[in-house]
Design an enzyme around this catalytic site. Structure first.
Site, short mmCIF file in Angstrom:
data_model
loop_
_atom_site.label_atom_id
_atom_site.label_comp_id
_atom_site.label_asym_id
_atom_site.label_seq_id
_atom_site.Cartn_x
_atom_site.Cartn_y
_atom_site.Cartn_z
CB THR A 1 -7.70 -33.82 44.41
OG1 THR A 1 -9.02 -33.35 44.19
CG2 THR A 1 -7.76 -35.19 45.04
CG PHE B 1 -13.68 -27.58 38.23
CD1 PHE B 1 -14.46 -28.02 37.17
CD2 PHE B 1 -14.14 -26.51 38.99
CE1 PHE B 1 -15.66 -27.42 36.87
CE2 PHE B 1 -15.35 -25.91 38.69
CZ PHE B 1 -16.11 -26.35 37.63
CB CYS B 2 -9.13 -31.94 40.76
SG CYS B 2 -9.05 -33.18 39.52
CG ASN B 3 -10.73 -26.92 44.85
OD1 ASN B 3 -11.19 -27.14 45.98
ND2 ASN B 3 -9.90 -25.94 44.60
#
Ligand SMILES: *Cc1c(COP(=O)(O)O)cnc(C)c1O
Length: 826
Positions: free
Chosen positions: A126, A414-416
């Site tokens: 992100t 996971f921020c992806n």
């Protein structure tokens, strides 16, 4: 003897494990979130800081020299030097990324209107995706490129357009951002493609008219995830900009990262606007005039660098060098790389071999490689667990189970979100629908309409061993599979031997799957004889949050926040954070009771004299202390301290130093975060609602379902685990889930939804012991939705009277779905 690693010998490994003894029984499999720091690292940092004087490097030449020394240590770590690269210290990867795009000149030198593109891989973190907002403001074209298109362009394209790869001033500048390793599943993107990119292999992806002239390409490599377990050799590959955070490699210090800039590309970072202390040669405060410093890092390091953290960094390099033997390529990072890769591969291979009794696979992988090539895969395994009937087990549920086993993994996206979306196979519309259905990043809504909204990520560091792999497999097995799995026999393969064979086949053969049919428990006798009518059987309050219940014999008063004195007191740690049973299971051994005649709260605990506290305290005595509650409900509550005597008592009872007992102050009422029909309802320190209603028929039903012969229980104990306030008795199980209102005696309650049970139900309330049941059975029966019991909010009496006494044995009348009627009448 068991081996710990196929790369690092047992003696070395035992040495390493000693450094992490503080983990105790915890199994840490979240290295991708942060590495952990070894004990010796902090010891040497402390010693250094205690023996030397370091002060602001702007004034202290000695400190400045030390920092410059560490810059060259860093460059050396990447196998390069200051003639090729510069080290700019930042607060971490995210700041490094921002610094590049903020300063990057997309336009050509000669024609300011010809802007280049910001091109990013969709599967970025992100922090990279967010860069597009900065780039868009600078009028760059924003282009995203999919995982497949990117690999296709890198590996297969031969249509190279730019003949001359030397940057030219008449061209616009494109910036490509991609990760060296995906933080989602550890897939390693090629690093050795800088030349190809500069030669234009992605030209067809940017708008044609913008590349009628040759365009200059620059590579922004997000190395944050890659570097945690891999070596980056900048003597063989030279991306223009490299971003990293040091805690991901060493676990310490936090708040420190770096941007490595290739010196020959530094000129393109010409648009830095802001200047802070230390970055300018001259600045006039009354006129818009400043000249930025010549040396790259001086120009970019605004303000005072985090100099003590940088000093600590020196010890980080020393510590891993001391701890990890240089077995592979005479290099520590290469050794870590192989050690962790083989752990992940072992886990991957074992997971791949787990089958349900009906022969269906139990694990669905979200991987982009199959662990056949260390060049393409790092030490991360990402997956989800599927039941026999092919429904998903939600990640939040998995996380709860893992926590019960003291295993730390990461779940979610996971921020992806790019990689997550691709692997979950969801369209943009479906992602938005999930959001509309209530799912947000980082929440516990792990399934929507049976579809997973995230995954489970397991990642390894140099301090992990095969024991950790086995613990995870054992946990998955016990919780979700229930067939017996043989422990794999791992041969002591050292690297040299392994390289000949490259992949170890023996491992697979040793996995034999044996079915073990668990014998069903004899049906539990009906203990209670009950009528067809529904009655209120029991009232329980929890005067001290997370401690034992106080069961009411005849009747109890309903207060503004739930039952009177329910969760009015709490135990807090010295940092002000509320202690819960999840962290300290002994809490259920503290048995509070309330004596209304003597007007006191009594605390009992086996082996200790009891202690009492007055129920009525004069307002003068209440010195307001503010403190924060546990993370689940992060609001600040006003309370007052109950004094030293009881503080010592609870510290002794729980065997934890410096605990305090705090009582919620009646003037600092806690209001539930979510607004309810515009009105806020008042809550005590209970986590989510005023009352929790439990149907004992549902408990009986659950009890029948539990097959585990090791889980001995009687109905009362099982009921206690749910920590309900209102226990009702009726014939039918599970029907309470459809109720919208309940009338008990003459009191009316509104249903606020179902209770999503966490692993608290796995704590035996008599002994404080943790068990896997009944969570396992609940999760199996409810297809991933851990729902048990319903939350209630008090509305008032049916006859409008002020009577607030609720009597045991009152009749209970449920109302199913009268919501629509009552709403339309308003
Ligand atoms: C962790 C990580 C980041 C963000 O790093 P911060 O330290 O939070 O700034 C960016 N990209 C990847 C691939 C990561 O793994």
């Amino acid at each position: 003897m068991d081996i710990f690693s196929k790369v690092i010998g047992n003696n070395h490994m035992l040495n390493i494990l000693k450094e992490f003894a503080r983990l105790e029984n915890r199994c840490y499999l979240e290295n991708a979130g942060t590495s952990l720091y070894p004990k010796c690292l902090l010891e040497s940092v402390n010693k250094d800081l205690l023996c030397n004087v370091y002060s602001n490097p702007h004034s202290d030449k000695y400190t400045k020299d030390c920092i410059d020394q560490i810059r060259s240590t860093i460059l050396n770590f990447f196998n390069t030097d200051s003639s090729m690269y510069s080290v700019i210290f930042t607060s971490g990867t995210t700041q490094s990324l921002k610094l590049v795009v903020e300063s990057f000149q997309f336009a050509s030198d000669e024609n300011k209107d010809v802007n280049g593109s910001f091109v990013y891989l969709q599967d970025n973190h992100t922090s990279v995706i967010g860069l597009r907002e900065i780039a868009a403001e600078k009028n760059a074209d924003i282009i995203h490129i999919s995982h497949n298109d990117f690999l296709e362009a890198i590996y297969n394209s031969n249509s190279i357009i730019n003949k001359n790869t030397k940057a030219s001033k008449s061209n616009s500048n494109n910036l490509l951002a991609y990760p060296a390793q995906s933080n989602f599943n550890g897939y390693k993107y090629p690093i050795s493609c800088t030349e190809k990119i500069k030669a234009g292999c992605l030209n067809s992806h940017v708008k044609k008219h913008l590349c009628t002239l040759n365009c200059n390409w620059y590579v922004l490599l997000d190395a944050a995830s890659f570097l945690s377990t891999n070596k980056l050799d900048l003597s063989s590959e030279q991306p223009d900009f490299i971003c990293l955070s040091f805690y991901k490699i060493f676990g310490f210090p936090t708040g420190l990262g770096a941007l490595l800039v290739k010196n020959s590309s530094a000129h393109v970072l010409s648009q830095k606007k802001y200047f802070g202390g230390g970055t300018v040669d001259i600045v006039l405060s009354s006129e818009n005039y400043n000249v930025k410093r010549e040396i790259i890092y001086e120009r970019f390091e605004d303000g005072t660098v985090s100099f003590l953290s940088i000093i600590a960094l020196k010890h980080c390099f020393d510590a891993v060098n001391k701890l990890v033997p240089k077995i592979i390529s005479n290099n520590v990072m290469d050794t870590i790389s192989w050690h962790t890769y083989l752990l992940a591969k072992d886990l991957y291979d074992q997971l791949d071999q787990i089958y349900h009794r009906n022969g269906f696979k139990a694990v669905k992988f979200y991987m982009d490689s199959d662990f056949t090539d260390i060049e393409k895969q790092g030490a991360i395994v990402t997956f989800s667990i599927v039941r026999q009937d092919e429904t998903h087990i939600g990640y939040a549920e998995f996380q709860h189970m893992a926590e019960l086993f003291n295993i730390i993994v990461r779940t979610g996206c996971f921020c992806n979100s790019g990689a997550c979306q691709r692997h979950l196979n969801a369209t943009n519309k479906e992602m938005k629908d999930m959001y509309a259905a209530g799912h947000k990043c980082g929440d516990e809504i792990d399934l929507i309409n049976g579809r997973a909204t995230g995954a489970i990520r397991v990642s390894f560091g140099y301090y992990n061993t095969f024991h950790d792999v086995d613990r995870l497999i054992e946990m998955i097995n016990q919780c979700f599979i229930k067939t017996k799995i043989m422990k794999p026999i791992r041969l002591k393969h050292y690297y040299e031997k392994m390289q000949e064979k490259k992949y170890i086949k023996e491992n697979h053969k040793n996995l034999i799957h044996k079915e073990q049919i668990l014998k069903k428990n004899d049906a539990v006798d009906d203990i209670c004889s009950f009528d067809s009518d529904i009655t209120l059987r029991e009232i329980a309050i929890f005067p001290v949050k997370s401690c034992a219940a106080f069961k009411i014999k005849s009747s109890w008063t309903i207060g503004d926040k739930g039952f009177e004195y329910d969760r009015e007191w709490m135990i807090v740690k010295d940092n002000g954070v509320c202690l819960t049973q999840k962290q300290n299971t002994r809490m259920c051994l503290i048995r509070p009771s309330i004596d209304l005649k003597q007007r006191q709260l009594l605390l009992n605990c086996k082996g200790m004299p009891s202690i009492s506290l007055p129920l009525d305290v004069s307002t003068v005595k209440k010195a307001n202390t503010s403190f924060c509650q546990s993370k689940v409900c992060a609001d600040i509550i006003l309370g007052y301290d109950c004094g030293d005597e009881v503080a010592d008592w609870v510290s002794n009872a729980l065997e934890v130093s410096f605990l305090r007992m705090v009582r919620q102050s009646s003037d600092g009422l806690r209001v539930h975060k979510k607004k309810h029909n515009g009105k806020n309802k008042l809550l005590s320190l209970g986590n989510q609602a005023q009352f929790l209603l439990i149907n004992q028929a549902t408990i009986r039903w659950l009890s029948d379902k539990i097959e585990d012969p090791n889980f001995s229980h009687n109905l009362e104990d099982l009921t206690d685990r749910f920590r309900g306030n209102i226990m009702i008795e009726m014939d039918e199980e599970l029907v309470e889930r459809d109720w919208s209102k309940v009338i008990i005696g003459k009191h009316k309650f509104k249903v606020d939804g179902q209770c999503s049970r966490c692993q608290m139900v796995c704590i035996d309330q008599n002994t404080g012991e943790k068990t896997i049941e009944p969570l396992r059975t609940i999760s199996e029966e409810f297809a991933g939705k851990l729902r048990f019991g319903i939350y209630l909010t008090y509305i008032g009496t049916v006859d409008g009277s002020k009577d607030r006494l609720l009597n045991i044995n009152s009749p209970v009348r449920p109302i199913i779905n009268d919501d629509n009627i009552s709403r339309s009448m308003k």
